[in-house]
Write a protein that holds these residues in place. Structure first.
Motif, PDB file in Angstrom:
ATOM      1  N   LEU A 194      44.080   9.383  41.023  1.00  0.00           N
ATOM      2  CA  LEU A 194      42.882   8.574  41.218  1.00  0.00           C
ATOM      3  C   LEU A 194      42.613   8.362  42.709  1.00  0.00           C
ATOM      4  O   LEU A 194      41.493   8.125  43.125  1.00  0.00           O
ATOM      5  CB  LEU A 194      43.011   7.214  40.516  1.00  0.00           C
TER       6      LEU A 194
ATOM      7  N   ALA B 225      42.608  13.683  38.114  1.00  0.00           N
ATOM      8  CA  ALA B 225      43.321  12.747  37.240  1.00  0.00           C
ATOM      9  C   ALA B 225      43.305  13.171  35.779  1.00  0.00           C
ATOM     10  O   ALA B 225      44.329  13.149  35.103  1.00  0.00           O
ATOM     11  CB  ALA B 225      42.710  11.354  37.385  1.00  0.00           C
TER      12      ALA B 225
ATOM     13  N   HIS C 153      49.101   7.449  32.301  1.00  0.00           N
ATOM     14  CA  HIS C 153      48.997   6.317  33.198  1.00  0.00           C
ATOM     15  C   HIS C 153      48.370   5.164  32.418  1.00  0.00           C
ATOM     16  O   HIS C 153      47.272   5.306  31.904  1.00  0.00           O
ATOM     17  CB  HIS C 153      48.104   6.734  34.381  1.00  0.00           C
TER      18      HIS C 153
ATOM     19  N   PRO D 198      46.703   2.029  33.152  1.00  0.00           N
ATOM     20  CA  PRO D 198      46.235   1.382  34.375  1.00  0.00           C
ATOM     21  C   PRO D 198      46.382  -0.137  34.326  1.00  0.00           C
ATOM     22  O   PRO D 198      46.522  -0.717  33.252  1.00  0.00           O
ATOM     23  CB  PRO D 198      44.757   1.771  34.447  1.00  0.00           C
TER      24      PRO D 198
ATOM     25  N   ARG E   3      43.164  -1.596  30.728  1.00  0.00           N
ATOM     26  CA  ARG E   3      41.901  -0.859  30.645  1.00  0.00           C
ATOM     27  C   ARG E   3      41.763  -0.188  29.295  1.00  0.00           C
ATOM     28  O   ARG E   3      42.113   0.978  29.140  1.00  0.00           O
ATOM     29  CB  ARG E   3      41.856   0.205  31.740  1.00  0.00           C
ATOM     30  N   ILE E   4      41.272  -0.927  28.333  1.00  0.00           N
ATOM     31  CA  ILE E   4      41.029  -0.321  27.023  1.00  0.00           C
ATOM     32  C   ILE E   4      39.521  -0.220  26.819  1.00  0.00           C
ATOM     33  O   ILE E   4      38.757  -0.742  27.612  1.00  0.00           O
ATOM     34  CB  ILE E   4      41.674  -1.147  25.894  1.00  0.00           C
TER      35      ILE E   4
ATOM     36  N   ARG F 277      47.868   3.671  23.219  1.00  0.00           N
ATOM     37  CA  ARG F 277      46.911   4.739  23.475  1.00  0.00           C
ATOM     38  C   ARG F 277      47.521   5.809  24.376  1.00  0.00           C
ATOM     39  O   ARG F 277      47.332   7.008  24.155  1.00  0.00           O
ATOM     40  CB  ARG F 277      45.649   4.167  24.127  1.00  0.00           C
TER      41      ARG F 277
ATOM     42  N   ASN G  79      34.699   2.146  29.837  1.00  0.00           N
ATOM     43  CA  ASN G  79      35.689   1.927  30.886  1.00  0.00           C
ATOM     44  C   ASN G  79      36.035   3.262  31.542  1.00  0.00           C
ATOM     45  O   ASN G  79      36.746   4.078  30.982  1.00  0.00           O
ATOM     46  CB  ASN G  79      36.953   1.307  30.292  1.00  0.00           C
TER      47      ASN G  79
ATOM     48  N   ILE H 276      37.870   4.111  34.186  1.00  0.00           N
ATOM     49  CA  ILE H 276      39.256   4.414  34.552  1.00  0.00           C
ATOM     50  C   ILE H 276      40.086   4.730  33.312  1.00  0.00           C
ATOM     51  O   ILE H 276      40.880   5.675  33.288  1.00  0.00           O
ATOM     52  CB  ILE H 276      39.871   3.253  35.356  1.00  0.00           C
ATOM     53  N   ALA H 277      39.851   3.950  32.235  1.00  0.00           N
ATOM     54  CA  ALA H 277      40.578   4.228  30.996  1.00  0.00           C
ATOM     55  C   ALA H 277      40.211   5.610  30.473  1.00  0.00           C
ATOM     56  O   ALA H 277      41.071   6.350  29.989  1.00  0.00           O
ATOM     57  CB  ALA H 277      40.267   3.161  29.951  1.00  0.00           C
TER      58      ALA H 277
ATOM     59  N   GLU I  30      39.339   8.193  32.181  1.00  0.00           N
ATOM     60  CA  GLU I  30      40.032   9.199  32.978  1.00  0.00           C
ATOM     61  C   GLU I  30      41.517   9.241  32.602  1.00  0.00           C
ATOM     62  O   GLU I  30      42.119  10.304  32.553  1.00  0.00           O
ATOM     63  CB  GLU I  30      39.866   8.861  34.458  1.00  0.00           C
ATOM     64  N   SER I  31      42.076   8.065  32.302  1.00  0.00           N
ATOM     65  CA  SER I  31      43.510   8.019  32.011  1.00  0.00           C
ATOM     66  C   SER I  31      43.853   8.642  30.651  1.00  0.00           C
ATOM     67  O   SER I  31      45.004   8.920  30.379  1.00  0.00           O
ATOM     68  CB  SER I  31      44.042   6.585  32.106  1.00  0.00           C
ATOM     69  N   VAL I  32      42.862   8.835  29.771  1.00  0.00           N
ATOM     70  CA  VAL I  32      43.179   9.562  28.537  1.00  0.00           C
ATOM     71  C   VAL I  32      42.801  11.040  28.649  1.00  0.00           C
ATOM     72  O   VAL I  32      42.896  11.784  27.684  1.00  0.00           O
ATOM     73  CB  VAL I  32      42.511   8.965  27.267  1.00  0.00           C
TER      74      VAL I  32
END
Lengths: 232, 361
Positions: A50, A70, A80, A82, A86-87, A145, B224, B226-227, B229-231
């Motif tokens: 990120l 990312a 990750h 975060p 962050r859901i 998740r 969201n 950032i979320a 991107e994180s998945v």
């Protein structure tokens, strides 16, 4: 498994990370501890792509990832979670978990069942909109998740933030269970006491530099750490 | 079990959306062809269709992607003028009006898609208010470029100039776009049927996208970033895809719109038009496709119906807008409505029970 070599990260003019080097071996729990603003989350965000480092290199499973975007890291086996849970607040619990399987959608049903076994509270709330969950449940959902992508390395950013002591204990029990099941974990925590209890090794960050490093128990007994982070 | 439930939710929306449009066609087509509805309304049918396509395509950007775009009329404009140029150039080659219209609409869509791609790359790096302002600026840029564009066609092919009509250097050519006066000499080949087909096409694209894995990714980004991107969702890719699809549909709508008039000028597609479309979307509900269709149809026809009260027309229009917004979005109004519905249902149930009782007793 993960090797970070001499990274330097800037936020504009601010030099946020100064020559950070660290390593995570397979089947380890490694903790990054330190005060507010020490650069813990910045380190994690740089590893997960990120943020970008100006110098040095980051390699994961013997592959250079310092310039990888990312979203590509997920399919390489890095997950990750975060900071700040962050859901997807407007989706249901079940839909959130389905999103977690975005890059790896074989056996979704079994994976969801596994997550529900680990977090029974989520099972009861599976059709509830995620935004209506309590803080602890949201954190569990965020971890659940991340597990949906079968990560080899799970990176948790402040999982205990804003949770009651009982829930913090629960979250750390889960971390231990995941570790026992073979997942490698990189943990960023302000709660140094808890983090050092579970960590095999830990790095202490202070104003963007690594100040100390050692095994969890060594650091927990070090006078310096006791004074600075463990309240005497 | 869960899957079936989800599927039902999606199919229900789909059936409602397609059904509404097909029903409107079945009712309105005979009325229009026999001349029962007044000329002024009948002339609005194609514009309404194009604005419905504009609204549902903007809903993809605003409602599903969650980015406020204020330059949607710009894409409509690109599509409109590309469509006009294509149609006029093909006038002799393709005699069938329907085929020419189809090709013009496709050309308009492609041109707007290219514009969407070029604009999307810088714009989608921004977020929120900044993105809105920059899309607004791009909309105005498109308007101003077309405003000083001269395009003509002769035996040597297409000519283009930014100074004046003489600079085209045509011999016995035909002027297609005449700067600020816009496109002239368009053969009106748009029809209500084409409008309905375009809406159905747009619905097909958008409903399928929204209910697909990619659609989930788009809504996840809205929820969201950032979320998402994180998945493992590529935020840039999906944002750009949604933005381009939205632009392509707007370009197609623009081409159809232009083909409904004999002349069309760039100033028709200004900031006010973008805002008008945004009003349709917000009023119909963000992310609510059926809502966009109904809101567009009603709000577009309202000023026409109010024509007899010429002096107060826009005042009534504004008041209706304010009332609808308040009634659908204020918390108090929502609670009142829910209480009312609850009471009404209870009374209905009571009546039913009484009747059951009478029968049984």
């Amino acid at each position: 498994m993960l090797r970070v070599d001499n990274i330097n990260v800037y936020y504009g003019q601010i030099h946020a990370l100064k020559d950070i080097s660290l390593e995570v071996q397979e089947h380890e729990i490694v903790a990054l501890i330190g005060a507010n603003g020490a650069g813990k989350s910045t380190t994690l965000r740089t590893i997960s792509g990120l943020l970008r480092s100006k110098t040095g290199s980051i390699s994961f499973l013997n592959e250079d990832i310092s310039r990888t975007e990312a979203y590509k890291l997920v399919s390489k086996g890095m997950a990750h979670v975060p900071e700040g849970r962050r859901i997807f607040l407007q989706m249901t619990v079940l839909e959130n978990l389905e999103m977690g399987a975005y890059v790896n959608s074989t056996n979704i049903k079994e994976d969801i069942a596994d997550v529900f076994d680990r977090f029974p509270r989520l099972k009861h709330r599976r059709n509830q909109i995620a935004g209506t969950l309590s803080g602890g449940e949201q954190q569990m959902l965020a971890i659940g998740r991340a597990l949906m992508s079968h990560p080899k390395l799970l990176m948790l950013d402040e999982p205990s933030m804003g949770l009651s002591p009982i829930l913090v204990q629960q979250i750390f029990d889960i971390i231990k269970e995941l570790h026992a099941a073979g997942t490698t974990i990189l943990l960023v925590e302000q709660n140094a006491e808890m983090a050092l209890q579970v960590a095999d090794r830990a790095y202490v960050l202070e104003s963007g530099r690594i100040k100390l490093t050692g095994t969890g128990s060594e650091l927990a007994q070090s006078d310096e750490i006791k004074k600075a982070y463990l309240g005497g | 079990m869960e899957k079936i439930k989800n599927l039902n939710k999606f199919t229900r929306t789909n059936i409602r959306a397609y059904g509404l449009i097909i029903l409107a066609f079945i009712v309105l087509f005979p009325l229009q062809s026999t001349g029962i509805i007044s000329n002024s309304i009948s002339g609005q049918l194609v514009p309404i269709c194009t604005y419905i396509v504009m609204a549902i395509s903007l809903n993809l950007t605003v409602g599903f992607l969650g980015e406020l775009s204020l330059g949607h009329a710009g894409f409509m404009s690109v599509g409109a003028f590309t469509g006009v140029i294509t149609a006029i150039c093909l006038q002799e080659v393709i005699p069938s009006a329907a085929l020419r219209l189809l090709i013009a609409i496709i050309a308009g869509g492609i041109a707007a898609g290219v514009a969407g791609f070029l604009i999307g790359i810088p714009v989608l790096r921004l977020r929120g208010d900044y993105l809105a302002i920059v899309t607004l600026a791009f909309g105005e840029i498109i308007k101003n470029i077309i405003n000083c564009l001269y395009v003509g066609v002769d035996s040597n092919g297409l000519h283009m100039s930014m100074t004046n009509a003489e600079a085209l250097g045509m011999i016995n050519g035909k002027l297609i776009i005449n700067g600020p006066q816009g496109a002239v000499g368009i053969t009106k080949i748009a029809s209500f049927t084409a409008g309905i087909l375009l809406i159905l096409f747009a619905l097909f694209i958008i409903l399928n996208l929204v209910n697909s894995k990619s659609g989930r990714a788009v809504t996840a980004i809205r929820d969201n970033r950032i979320a998402a991107e994180s998945v493992g969702i590529s935020v840039t890719r999906y944002k750009l895809t949604a933005f381009i699809i939205s632009a392509v549909l707007a370009g197609m709508a623009g081409a159809l719109y232009a083909m409904n008039f004999s002349t069309i000028a760039a100033k028709k597609f200004d900031f006010n038009t973008s805002i008008l479309i945004l009003v349709f979307v917000v009023l119909g509900g963000m992310g609510n496709i059926v809502g966009s269709i109904v809101a567009t149809a009603l709000l577009y026809i309202l000023p026409e119906l109010l024509r007899e009260y010429a002096d107060y027309r826009m005042l009534i229009y504004a008041i209706v807008l304010i009332l609808v917004m308040l009634l659908t979005n204020s918390e108090k109004a929502k609670q009142m409505r829910e209480r009312f519905v609850y009471k009404w249902k209870k009374r209905l149930r009571k009546n039913n029970d009484q009747q059951e009782g009478l029968k049984n007793g």
